[in-house]
Write an enzyme that holds these catalytic residues in place. Structure first.
Site, PDB file in Angstrom:
ATOM      1  N   GLU A  49     -16.297  15.720 -36.616  1.00 29.06           N
ATOM      2  CA  GLU A  49     -16.182  16.470 -37.859  1.00 29.06           C
ATOM      3  C   GLU A  49     -17.439  16.321 -38.712  1.00 29.06           C
ATOM      4  OE1 GLU A  49     -11.987  14.662 -37.162  1.00 29.06           O
ATOM      5  OE2 GLU A  49     -14.069  14.267 -36.582  1.00 29.06           O
TER       6      GLU A  49
ATOM      7  N   THR B 271      -5.369  -6.829  -1.295  1.00 28.05           N
ATOM      8  CA  THR B 271      -4.518  -7.844  -1.925  1.00 28.05           C
ATOM      9  C   THR B 271      -4.504  -7.696  -3.435  1.00 28.05           C
ATOM     10  OG1 THR B 271      -4.921  -9.395  -0.112  1.00 28.05           O
ATOM     11  CG2 THR B 271      -4.088 -10.306  -2.179  1.00 28.05           C
ATOM     12  N   LEU B 272      -5.682  -7.628  -4.055  1.00 26.59           N
ATOM     13  CA  LEU B 272      -5.750  -7.517  -5.513  1.00 26.59           C
ATOM     14  C   LEU B 272      -5.243  -6.157  -5.981  1.00 26.59           C
ATOM     15  CD1 LEU B 272      -6.513  -8.918  -8.111  1.00 26.59           C
ATOM     16  CD2 LEU B 272      -8.848  -8.038  -7.862  1.00 26.59           C
TER      17      LEU B 272
ATOM     18  N   GLY C 144     -10.064  -5.107  -2.980  1.00 25.68           N
ATOM     19  CA  GLY C 144      -9.453  -5.113  -1.667  1.00 25.68           C
ATOM     20  C   GLY C 144      -7.950  -4.909  -1.750  1.00 25.68           C
TER      21      GLY C 144
END
Length: 370
Positions: free
Chosen positions: A55, A305-306, A303
Site C-alpha cells: 500500500e 526415516t526423517l 531421507g
C-alpha cells in the site's frame, strides 16, 4: 458485490504480490492496485521484510492523486506500527474512499482491526474477492498465525518403483537435470531447507540455492538471500569439513541432549546451534525453534526415516514428489519409512497437480490427516 472491473484489478494485485515470492520472507506477499474511476493509476507490492508495504509503495507513486481512489489489496491493511507505518492509517490519510481486500490478515494484531479502522474513518470496505488466490500466496504466514507452526513442504525423488536410493545409499542421480533445477526454485521460496545428518554424511549436500538454475525473474527477486540450512544431528556427527560450510548462508544444527557441543570456530560460517532436552531433536520442537528464527516456510529434503517421522506426526503440509522413469529394484530404499500394516491405517493424499518436468513427473499432493 464485485463486478468484472473489481476482479480484474484484484487479479493484478495478486500478480504483483507474486513479485515478492522469493524475497519477502518471513513477511506476507502482498500486492496493491489504486484505481480512480475504475482506471489504475498506481500499484505496489511488498518486496522485502523491513521495506515499504504494498500500500505504501502504491500511495507514494500516486501522490495527491490517491484522493478518492479505490485500493485493491490482497491482504487486510496492517493496523499497527512495526518496522514500517500502519497501512490502514496511511490509506486514511491519503483520502482513499474504498478498499477491497481479498482476505483478512490472521495476525492477532491485525485480524479485523485494520478493516474496522478504515470503516470508522468512513471508508467503504469490501472483502473476500479472490480469497483463495490470496491464501495461496502466503501458506507459511497464514499457517503460523492459525496453528503456531511453519508450513512444511517435503520434497522427495523416486524411481517408478518407489525407490529413493540403492541399498548401498547411492542415489545420484535419480531424476534429470530439469527436475533438479526445479528443486532450486522450491529452495528459493523457502525460509529454510531442513534435512537429517545422514543426508550430509551420505551426499555431502550443500542445500543452498544455485542461482544459475533459476529463471531470470526468480534470480533477480532472490538477490543474495539464501534460505537457512538446518541439519537435525542427534549426537553431533556433522563434520566441520562438510560442503555445507563452504557456501554462503546461515546454518543451523539441531542437537540432541547427549551431543557434545560442536566446535566449528567463529565467523560467518559458524552455525547457530540448537540443543534439545530429548535424545533426538523432535520434529515439532525443531519447527517451533525455527519459527523463532523467522522461518515460516520450510522445505524438508530428507531421507525416508526423517521424512516418514514428520509425516507420521502430521507435520507435512505438502508432498512434492519427482518420479523418474526408471526401475531401481526391490533392494532399494523406500520413499518413506512408515510402519503401516493395514489398508485401514494407510494415509490418504489429496492430489493437487501432476506435470512433466523434463523426462520426470512432478506430483504435488497433500496428506489428509484424520
Amino acid at each position: 458485490m464485485f463486478n468484472e472491473s473489481d476482479k480484474s484489478h484484484m487479479a493484478r494485485a495478486v500478480e504483483l504480490a507474486r513479485r515478492g515470492w522469493y524475497s519477502t520472507t518471513p513477511n506476507p506477499r502482498v500486492g496493491c492496485v489504486l484505481t480512480k474511476d475504475e482506471v489504475p493509476i498506481a500499484e505496489g507490492w511488498h518486496e522485502r521484510a523491513g521495506e515499504a508495504h504494498a500500500e505504501a509503495m502504491a500511495l507514494q507513486k500516486a501522490g495527491a492523486n490517491a484522493q478518492g481512489c479505490t485500493a485493491y489489496v490482497t491482504l487486510e491493511p496492517c493496523s499497527f506500527v512495526g518496522r514500517t507505518p500502519a497501512c490502514s492509517r496511511s490509506l486514511i490519510e491519503a483520502g482513499i474512499s474504498r478498499v477491497v481486500c481479498a482476505m483478512r490478515d490472521p495476525h492477532p494484531k491485525v485480524s479485523g482491526k485494520g478493516i474496522a479502522e478504515l470503516q470508522a474513518a468512513g471508508i467503504v470496505v469490501d472483502e473476500g474477492l479472490m480469497g483463495a488466490d490470496a491464501r495461496a500466496l502466503n501458506p507459511g504466514y497464514i499457517k503460523v498465525q492459525e496453528t503456531g507452526l511453519p508450513y512444511v513442504r517435503c520434497k522427495l525423488a523416486m524411481s517408478l518403483d518407489g525407490r529413493t536410493a540403492m541399498a548401498s545409499g547411492e542415489s545420484q542421480w535419480i531424476t534429470g537435470v530439469e527436475a533438479r533445477n526445479d528443486v532450486q526454485d522450491l529452495r528459493a521460496q523457502s525460509c529454510a531447507v531442513l534435512t537429517g545428518i545422514n543426508t550430509i554424511l551420505d551426499d555431502d549436500a550443500r542445500l543452498n540455492v544455485r542461482a544459475e538454475a533459476l529463471g531470470e525473474t526468480a534470480r533477480a527477486q532472490l538477490g543474495e538471500r539464501q534460505p537457512k540450512r538446518v541439519v537435525m544431528d542427534s549426537v553431533g556427527r556433522c563434520p566441520p569439513g562438510a560442503a555445507l560450510f563452504s557456501s554462503a548462508g546461515d546454518i543451523v544444527i539441531a542437537l540432541g541432549r547427549n551431543a557434545s557441543q560442536l566446535q566449528f570456530g567463529s565467523g560467518d560460517q559458524a552455525p547457530h546451534v540448537l540443543k534439545f532436552d530429548t535424545v533426538q531433536p523432535e520434529p515439532a520442537a525443531v519447527l517451533r525453534a525455527l519459527l523463532k528464527l523467522d522461518c515460516n516456510e520450510i522445505l524438508l529434503e530428507a531421507g525416508p526415516t526423517l521424512a516418514g517421522a514428520f509425516l507420521q506426526q502430521g507435520l507435512i503440509d505438502e508432498l512434492i514428489v519427482y518420479m523418474a522413469p526408471k526401475l531401481m529394484g526391490s533392494e532399494g530404499r523406500p520413499l518413506l519409512q512408515l510402519p503401516i500394516q493395514t489398508m485401514r491405517d494407510s494415509i490418504d493424499l489429496r492430489l493437487n497437480s501432476v506435470r512433466l518436468i523434463g523426462n520426470d513427473v512432478r506430483i504435488d499432493c497433500a496428506p489428509i490427516y484424520h
